[in-house]
Write a protein that holds these residues in place. Structure first.
Motif, PDB file in Angstrom:
ATOM      1  N   ASP A  10       0.815  -1.216   0.000  1.00  0.00           N
ATOM      2  CA  ASP A  10       0.000   0.000   0.000  1.00  0.00           C
ATOM      3  C   ASP A  10       0.848   1.267   0.000  1.00  0.00           C
ATOM      4  N   MET A  11       2.147   1.138   0.251  1.00  0.00           N
ATOM      5  CA  MET A  11       3.033   2.305   0.295  1.00  0.00           C
ATOM      6  C   MET A  11       3.821   2.500  -1.002  1.00  0.00           C
ATOM      7  N   LEU A  12       3.650   1.593  -1.949  1.00  0.00           N
ATOM      8  CA  LEU A  12       4.377   1.718  -3.206  1.00  0.00           C
ATOM      9  C   LEU A  12       3.895   2.934  -3.992  1.00  0.00           C
ATOM     10  N   ASP A  13       4.821   3.588  -4.657  1.00  0.00           N
ATOM     11  CA  ASP A  13       4.478   4.648  -5.592  1.00  0.00           C
ATOM     12  C   ASP A  13       4.164   3.984  -6.926  1.00  0.00           C
ATOM     13  N   LEU A  14       2.884   3.776  -7.188  1.00  0.00           N
ATOM     14  CA  LEU A  14       2.487   3.011  -8.366  1.00  0.00           C
ATOM     15  C   LEU A  14       2.699   3.783  -9.668  1.00  0.00           C
ATOM     16  N   SER A  15       3.011   5.070  -9.567  1.00  0.00           N
ATOM     17  CA  SER A  15       3.317   5.813 -10.795  1.00  0.00           C
ATOM     18  C   SER A  15       4.566   5.257 -11.478  1.00  0.00           C
ATOM     19  N   ARG A  16       5.374   4.529 -10.704  1.00  0.00           N
ATOM     20  CA  ARG A  16       6.567   3.898 -11.267  1.00  0.00           C
ATOM     21  C   ARG A  16       6.257   2.544 -11.891  1.00  0.00           C
ATOM     22  N   HIS A  17       4.984   2.142 -11.792  1.00  0.00           N
ATOM     23  CA  HIS A  17       4.569   0.842 -12.329  1.00  0.00           C
ATOM     24  C   HIS A  17       3.318   1.013 -13.189  1.00  0.00           C
ATOM     25  N   GLU A  18       3.288   2.088 -13.958  1.00  0.00           N
ATOM     26  CA  GLU A  18       2.169   2.396 -14.846  1.00  0.00           C
ATOM     27  C   GLU A  18       0.844   2.431 -14.078  1.00  0.00           C
ATOM     28  N   ASN A  19       0.938   2.890 -12.824  1.00  0.00           N
ATOM     29  CA  ASN A  19      -0.231   3.107 -11.971  1.00  0.00           C
ATOM     30  C   ASN A  19      -1.057   1.841 -11.750  1.00  0.00           C
ATOM     31  N   SER A  20      -0.380   0.708 -11.686  1.00  0.00           N
ATOM     32  CA  SER A  20      -1.104  -0.540 -11.495  1.00  0.00           C
ATOM     33  C   SER A  20      -0.318  -1.493 -10.611  1.00  0.00           C
ATOM     34  N   LEU A  21      -0.971  -1.973  -9.555  1.00  0.00           N
ATOM     35  CA  LEU A  21      -0.339  -2.977  -8.712  1.00  0.00           C
ATOM     36  C   LEU A  21      -0.197  -4.301  -9.456  1.00  0.00           C
ATOM     37  N   ASP A  22      -1.004  -4.499 -10.481  1.00  0.00           N
ATOM     38  CA  ASP A  22      -0.876  -5.708 -11.303  1.00  0.00           C
ATOM     39  C   ASP A  22       0.531  -5.830 -11.881  1.00  0.00           C
ATOM     40  N   ASN A  23       1.120  -4.714 -12.254  1.00  0.00           N
ATOM     41  CA  ASN A  23       2.470  -4.744 -12.826  1.00  0.00           C
ATOM     42  C   ASN A  23       3.508  -5.140 -11.782  1.00  0.00           C
ATOM     43  N   VAL A  24       3.304  -4.710 -10.541  1.00  0.00           N
ATOM     44  CA  VAL A  24       4.189  -5.117  -9.448  1.00  0.00           C
ATOM     45  C   VAL A  24       4.095  -6.622  -9.243  1.00  0.00           C
ATOM     46  N   MET A  25       2.873  -7.131  -9.251  1.00  0.00           N
ATOM     47  CA  MET A  25       2.666  -8.558  -9.044  1.00  0.00           C
ATOM     48  C   MET A  25       3.230  -9.376 -10.199  1.00  0.00           C
ATOM     49  N   ALA A  26       3.100  -8.868 -11.417  1.00  0.00           N
ATOM     50  CA  ALA A  26       3.644  -9.579 -12.573  1.00  0.00           C
ATOM     51  C   ALA A  26       5.163  -9.635 -12.519  1.00  0.00           C
ATOM     52  N   ALA A  27       5.787  -8.536 -12.082  1.00  0.00           N
ATOM     53  CA  ALA A  27       7.247  -8.516 -11.955  1.00  0.00           C
ATOM     54  C   ALA A  27       7.704  -9.521 -10.902  1.00  0.00           C
ATOM     55  N   ALA A  28       6.946  -9.621  -9.814  1.00  0.00           N
ATOM     56  CA  ALA A  28       7.276 -10.603  -8.782  1.00  0.00           C
ATOM     57  C   ALA A  28       7.151 -12.017  -9.331  1.00  0.00           C
ATOM     58  N   HIS A  29       6.089 -12.283 -10.043  1.00  0.00           N
ATOM     59  CA  HIS A  29       5.874 -13.612 -10.615  1.00  0.00           C
ATOM     60  C   HIS A  29       7.009 -13.992 -11.560  1.00  0.00           C
ATOM     61  N   ASP A  30       7.479 -13.039 -12.329  1.00  0.00           N
ATOM     62  CA  ASP A  30       8.579 -13.296 -13.264  1.00  0.00           C
ATOM     63  C   ASP A  30       9.848 -13.726 -12.538  1.00  0.00           C
ATOM     64  N   LYS A  31       9.990 -13.303 -11.286  1.00  0.00           N
ATOM     65  CA  LYS A  31      11.157 -13.670 -10.472  1.00  0.00           C
ATOM     66  C   LYS A  31      10.842 -14.856  -9.555  1.00  0.00           C
ATOM     67  N   GLN A  32       9.712 -15.515  -9.811  1.00  0.00           N
ATOM     68  CA  GLN A  32       9.270 -16.667  -9.025  1.00  0.00           C
ATOM     69  C   GLN A  32       9.007 -16.310  -7.557  1.00  0.00           C
ATOM     70  N   VAL A  33       8.597 -15.073  -7.347  1.00  0.00           N
ATOM     71  CA  VAL A  33       8.140 -14.637  -6.027  1.00  0.00           C
ATOM     72  C   VAL A  33       6.623 -14.757  -6.063  1.00  0.00           C
ATOM     73  N   ASN A  34       6.122 -15.847  -5.510  1.00  0.00           N
ATOM     74  CA  ASN A  34       4.726 -16.206  -5.733  1.00  0.00           C
ATOM     75  C   ASN A  34       3.789 -15.874  -4.584  1.00  0.00           C
ATOM     76  N   GLU A  35       4.351 -15.471  -3.437  1.00  0.00           N
ATOM     77  CA  GLU A  35       3.520 -15.035  -2.315  1.00  0.00           C
ATOM     78  C   GLU A  35       4.220 -13.908  -1.583  1.00  0.00           C
ATOM     79  N   MET A  36       3.433 -13.161  -0.816  1.00  0.00           N
ATOM     80  CA  MET A  36       4.007 -12.071  -0.029  1.00  0.00           C
ATOM     81  C   MET A  36       3.107 -11.756   1.151  1.00  0.00           C
TER      82      MET A  36
END
Length: 259
Positions: A10-36
Motif C-alpha cells: 500500500d506504500m508503493l508509488d504506483l506511478s513507477r509501475h504504470e499506476n497498477s499494482l498488477d504490474n508489481v505482481m507480474a514482476a514478482a511472478h517473473d522472479k518466481q516470487v509467488n507469495e508475499m
C-alpha cells in the motif's frame, strides 16, 4: 518459489509501475516470487492496506502498530483482535521497539509491544517484530510477555549475532532484507552466515531498502530474489535451496498460510 515475508504494498508509488499494482505482481511472478505478506504499521490505515491488495489471493496480511506510529494509532486490544479474526491476517505486527528514531515514546512503545505479544499468545499468532537500538528491552519483553508456542520473527534484522542467538533461543526466526547486500553491512553478513537456514526468512520491506543492484530505487517484492541470492552466496548453497528453506519456514511460522 520465493516468498517475500515482509512488504508494504500500500506504500508503493504506483506511478513507477504504470499506476497498477498488477504490474508489481507480474514482476514478482517473473522472479518466481509467488507469495508475499503485506504488513500493517497503523491500525487506522489497515482498511486501506487491505483494500489495496485483497484481490490478489497470493497476498497475506498482518495487523499491528509500528513503534514509530504510536502518535497515529494507540494500542487497542479489541480492535486488533477483531482484525486478527480475518483468516488472511496471519500475524500481529509489525510491533516492537525503536530507540534510534524515537526516545520520547519509550513507555508507550513498550506497553504496545507487550500488548501485541500477550494477544498473539492468546490467539496463537506469530508476532512481527521491529527492533532498532533496543536489544535488551526487546528480548526482555519477549521473555516476559511472549508465547514460545507462537513466537514470531525479528524482521529486517540489523542487530548483533548475540541478539540473533537470543531470539533463536526464544523460538523466533530472523528475517533478512536487502541491507545484507550493502557495502557497509559486513558485520550483518556474518550474522547471515551464522543463522541456520531453517530459522531464517527473506524479505524486501518494500518500498524501502532496495538491494544491490537496485539500491536507491523503490524496492518491490520481485527484488526479494536478490536478497535470496545474496543469502545463497553467503551460505555457499544454491538459490533453490534458499527458496525451499525460507518458503518452508514461512509456512511453519505463519500457520494460517497452510491452505
Amino acid at each position: 518459489m520465493l516468498i517475500d515475508s515482509h512488504c508494504h504494498l500500500d506504500m508503493l508509488d504506483l506511478s513507477r509501475h504504470e499506476n497498477s499494482l498488477d504490474n508489481v505482481m507480474a514482476a514478482a511472478h517473473d522472479k518466481q516470487v509467488n507469495e508475499m505478506l503485506c504488513v500493517c504499521v497503523d491500525l487506522k490505515a489497515y482498511d486501506g492496506m487491505r483494500q489495496a491488495a485483497e484481490r490478489f489471493d497470493n497476498v497475506w496480511f498482518s495487523a499491528g502498530i509500528h513503534p514509530l506510529h504510536m502518535d497515529k494509532s494507540a494500542f487497542d486490544r479489541d480492535h486488533l483482535a477483531a482484525l486478527a479474526a480475518d483468516p488472511r491476517v496471519v500475524a500481529l505486527g509489525e510491533t516492537g521497539l525503536d530507540y534510534y528514531y524515537s526516545t520520547d515514546t519509550l513507555e508507550a512503545q513498550q506497553a504496545s509491544f507487550a500488548g501485541h505479544l500477550a494477544l498473539a499468545g492468546e490467539l496463537d499468532l506469530p508476532v512481527i517484530v521491529h527492533t532498532r537500538d533496543a536489544r535488551e528491552d526487546t528480548i526482555r519483553l519477549i521473555r516476559e510477555h511472549g508465547n514460545p508456542d507462537s513466537a514470531g520473527v525479528l524482521h529486517c534484522f540489523t542487530e548483533s549475532l548475540d541478539m540473533a542467538k537470543a531470539a533463536l533461543d526464544l523460538g523466533y526466526m530472523i528475517s533478512f532484507s536487502g541491507i545484507i547486500s550493502f557495502r557497509n553491512a559486513a558485520e550483518l553478513r556474518e550474522v547471515v552466515k551464522a543463522v541456520p537456514l531453517d530459522r531464517m526468512l527473506v524479505e524486501t520491506d518494500s518500498p524501502y531498502l532496495a538491494p544491490v543492484p537496485y539500491r536507491g530505487k523503490q524496492n518491490q517484492p520481485a527484488y526479494v530474489a536478490e536478497v535470496a541470492a545474496c543469502v545463497a552466496e553467503l551460505k555457499g548453497v544454491s538459490l533453490d535451496t534458499v527458496a525451499e528453506h525460507t518458503s518452508a519456514n514461512f509456512r511453519q511460522l505463519f500457520k494460517r498460510t497452510r491452505v
